[in-house]
Design an enzyme around this catalytic site. Structure first.
Site: not given
Ligand code: GLU
Length: 471
Positions: A249-252
């Site tokens: 995901s974007k956060r990662r």
């Protein structure tokens, strides 16, 4: 032979333009494309833009650019769902007339209350079918102030089964499935309905998509059947997990194809790496686009999630950078340098920039790293004080000055530079690393580089002389 086995292979990718092209979608696109190419079939690009509030032209442009970059050429499309609304309406009218769909006037408040009551009774929440027509059933009076939705009349009994190309046989009981909303109150049809009409109209034979859609497939199969449309085969590909085992995901970290392009990855490396995420051909790790097409027959798709491995991607990219044509690499590096405000000429294959790429590419995993190295040729360097202290010592300084003098008069070629270095070493009784480290620190800003004569030759003479000015 069944109808399905004799159909022409037609696959599609159907991204929603609500952001960039996600790596997971790119991988599904790649599988769909390779499958079509393997079978001499066709690959269709469809833009699923019925989520009007979140769909943007910018996102469409990014998706098209990313597909182009990866070399995933399509035979039809982009086909936009919002341009097919008339067709969807015609099919809805047919279904309403045939009784396979019906209008429902439940308000959101009523639906909330319905679910609340079901929860209170300890039941699984579901639409209770209050507007579903039935033999002898008296329906409520439609309220004048409510815009109805249209629901699909799902078969109440039996089950839906399909032989998933990835997961094997899947069976889901119809009792688990609600009467799905297929037209929203604003008149825009929903994903599960449009996707069926599209896959039908576009004669899609094989649907590859992420396994977050497995739960949608029973509805879709039931709608196909209600329309008398031939079913495609479905293959649901497991998610990609991040380095940390969580869903990518974007956060990662970077999850868009565009981000990897910007970070200096080559499309052929990306294609190769993505293909290996959840698919294998023996233990082949490095293969060309042509080999992928030759091998990708829909077999050997993994049932378990693939794990993103940044180090492996870097390894694959380094391989393709090593193999890359130096002129092509020079153009990519010029673009990277441009981002840093450095204008570098990359046009001719024998340009200096191409020769710089040839000299440094073996030690770089990305074109960004290559630009990091080549920056010294175009902008001032700032050697670290500790490198200067360690390498530009009193013992070496006179030799550096001699080398500067020799280079001022030498022919500007690798051989002549090498001869000058050798001469200075002999005169001053030094070993190569002593002089080379000092010169590197002063001219290149770092103590390690490829062979000094080759590195120096690619600088303008004046730059070398000025950096060696006052050691
Ligand atoms: N628009 C859907 C998505 O982006 C496509 C799903 C499908 O391939 O059917 O997930």
């Amino acid at each position: 032979m069944t109808d399905r086995m004799t159909r022409k292979v037609r696959t599609r990718i159907a991204p929603s333009p609500t952001g960039f092209l996600h790596l997971g979608t790119a991988r599904t696109a790649l599988f769909s494309w390779a499958y079509a190419r393997h079978h001499g079939g066709e690959f269709v690009l469809r833009i699923e833009d019925t989520d009007v509030a979140r769909s943007t032209q910018d996102s469409v442009d990014q998706i098209l650019a990313a597909m182009h970059w990866l070399g995933l050429d399509y035979d039809e499309g982009p086909i936009y769902q919002m341009q097919r609304l008339d067709r969807y309406r015609a099919v809805i009218d047919q279904m309403l007339a045939a009784g396979t769909a019906y209008r429902c006037w439940c308000t959101p408040g009523e639906l909330d209350a319905m679910r609340e009551a079901q929860r209170a009774r300890g039941e699984k929440t579901h639409y209770d079918g209050r507007w579903r027509p039935g033999p002898g059933k008296v329906l409520p009076q439609p309220p004048a102030d409510v815009q109805p939705v249209v629901r699909f009349r799902n078969p109440p009994d039996g089950s839906v089964s399909w032989d998933d190309l990835v997961k094997g046989r899947i069976t889901i009981s119809n009792r688990e499935i609600d009467d799905l909303i297929i037209v929203r109150p604003d008149g825009v049809p929903t994903y599960n309905f449009c996707v069926v009409v599209d896959d039908w109209d576009m004669a899609i034979s094989h649907v590859f998509r992420g396994d977050e859609h497995v739960n949608n497939t029973p509805w879709q199969i039931n709608i196909f059947n209600a329309l008398g449309a031939p079913l495609p085969l479905f293959g649901h590909v497991p998610v990609i997990l991040g380095d940390d085992g969580q869903k990518l995901s974007k956060r990662r970290g970077a999850v868009s194809v565009t981000a990897y392009e910007e970070a200096g990855y080559l499309p052929e490396a990306m294609l190769n790496y993505l293909a290996r995420l959840g698919w294998s051909h023996g233990d082949e790790e490095l293969f060309s686009r042509e080999q992928l097409v030759q091998w990708f027959d829909g077999q050997h798709l993994s049932k378990s999630p693939a794990q993103w491995d940044a180090a492996k991607l870097a390894w694959v990219n380094a391989h393709y950078i090593k193999q890359a044509d130096d002129g092509a690499l020079a153009r990519l590096v010029a673009a990277q340098l441009q981002r840093r405000g450095i204008a570098a000429e990359a046009d001719a294959a024998d340009s200096t920039l191409a020769r710089m790429c040839a000299l440094f590419k073996d030690r770089c995993a990305t074109t960004v790293e290559l630009a990091d190295w080549l920056g010294m040729y175009f902008a001032d360097v700032a050697p670290r004080a500790e490198d200067v202290a360690q390498h530009v010592t009193d013992a070496v300084r006179p030799a550096v000055r001699s080398l500067r003098d020799a280079l001022a008069d030498a022919e500007w070629s690798k051989a002549a530079i090498a001869a000058a270095i050798k001469q200075v070493l002999a005169t001053h009784g030094l070993k190569m690393p002593q002089l080379a480290h000092a010169v590197r620190v002063l001219v290149c800003g770092r103590a390690q580089t490829p062979s000094l004569d080759a590195v120096l030759e690619l600088f303008p003479r004046a730059t070398v002389l000025s950096r060696l000015q006052s050691p």
